[in-house]
Write an enzyme that holds these catalytic residues in place. Structure first.
Site, short mmCIF file in Angstrom:
data_model
loop_
_atom_site.label_atom_id
_atom_site.label_comp_id
_atom_site.label_asym_id
_atom_site.label_seq_id
_atom_site.Cartn_x
_atom_site.Cartn_y
_atom_site.Cartn_z
N HIS A 7 0.84 -1.22 0.00
CA HIS A 7 0.00 0.00 0.00
C HIS A 7 0.86 1.25 0.00
O HIS A 7 2.04 1.21 0.32
CB HIS A 7 -0.97 0.02 1.19
CG HIS A 7 -0.34 0.03 2.54
ND1 HIS A 7 -0.12 -1.11 3.29
CD2 HIS A 7 0.15 1.04 3.30
CE1 HIS A 7 0.45 -0.79 4.44
NE2 HIS A 7 0.64 0.51 4.47
N HIS A 79 3.98 7.14 3.76
CA HIS A 79 4.93 6.04 3.59
C HIS A 79 4.47 5.08 2.50
O HIS A 79 3.34 5.15 2.02
CB HIS A 79 5.16 5.28 4.91
CG HIS A 79 3.98 4.50 5.44
ND1 HIS A 79 3.11 4.99 6.38
CD2 HIS A 79 3.53 3.25 5.16
CE1 HIS A 79 2.18 4.08 6.66
NE2 HIS A 79 2.42 3.01 5.93
N GLU A 130 7.80 1.02 4.98
CA GLU A 130 7.30 -0.04 5.87
C GLU A 130 7.52 -1.38 5.18
O GLU A 130 7.33 -1.50 3.97
CB GLU A 130 5.80 0.17 6.13
CG GLU A 130 5.19 -0.87 7.06
CD GLU A 130 3.69 -0.65 7.32
OE1 GLU A 130 3.06 0.12 6.56
OE2 GLU A 130 3.16 -1.26 8.25
#
Lengths: 134, 134
Positions: A7, A79, A130
């Site tokens: 994502h 992010h 991430e």
């Protein structure tokens, strides 16, 4: 090591208003809000077919995105999250390359109930990365 | 209207150094640099399986990303690009919803040789959105 893009996360000051833009103006499918107290955020996910957009709103007094929204009051890209097969192996390999892991360097449980880690944006051209074990 | 995420673009001050991080440290496949004088950038694409990461380095004196890199000297996430089936229909629908199109509102040719448009970040929670007709 780098797997699929799980994502892209966008921090927003008002999750309801942001969800409405994606749902109504862009015609996208938006999930119901999910509170993640451990991360200090409430999230929704938008399915765009090949990956997801995650909208993040601060939750609680010590939200991890409070500082970001102070600098970017209208919101902004926060992010990117990549999938990895083995998060401990990925972490150890990155550390051996001199990359910095945020926090205590141990995985937490992310929005999908899977272990996640964050890498230092200074090691990735200003981009907070991430990693999520899939 | 919103199709797949075609790519996430990251502005970087040094394309060679950034490419090396993705290629060597993250083990990703990075294309050769491609100059796009009309957009004032040199780009590489990183294939992450389900979508792409685009690294952008300024090209020429009037680069569209020069201001961004002045504010973010280390680099940072610059825009997201979604695919649409008909860019003129998408543009007209967005304009009817009050969304602003950047520039003169007419598609230019993007990095993949397809028509692209950019939407105003103030209408999308601080996120610069590119649309690409596929």
């Amino acid at each position: 090591m780098l797997g699929r893009l799980n994502h892209v996360a966008i921090a927003v000051p008002d999750l309801g208003a942001a969800s409405a833009v994606y749902r109504t103006t862009l015609g996208a499918k938006v999930t119901d809000p999910q509170a993640l107290p451990e991360h200090g955020v409430t999230v929704v996910f938008i399915d765009v077919g090949n990956t997801k957009i995650e909208l993040l709103e601060p939750l609680g007094e010590n939200s991890s995105i409070a500082g970001f929204l102070q600098k970017n009051p209208a919101g902004g890209m926060h992010h990117v999250c990549y999938e990895v097969a083995d998060i401990i192996a990925a972490r150890d390999q990155l550390k051996a390359s001199g990359m910095r892991i945020l926090g205590e360097g141990e995985p937490k449980t992310g929005a999908h109930g899977k272990p996640v880690l964050f890498l230092h944006p200074k090691d990735f051209q200003g981009t907070l990365v991430e990693l999520e074990q899939i």
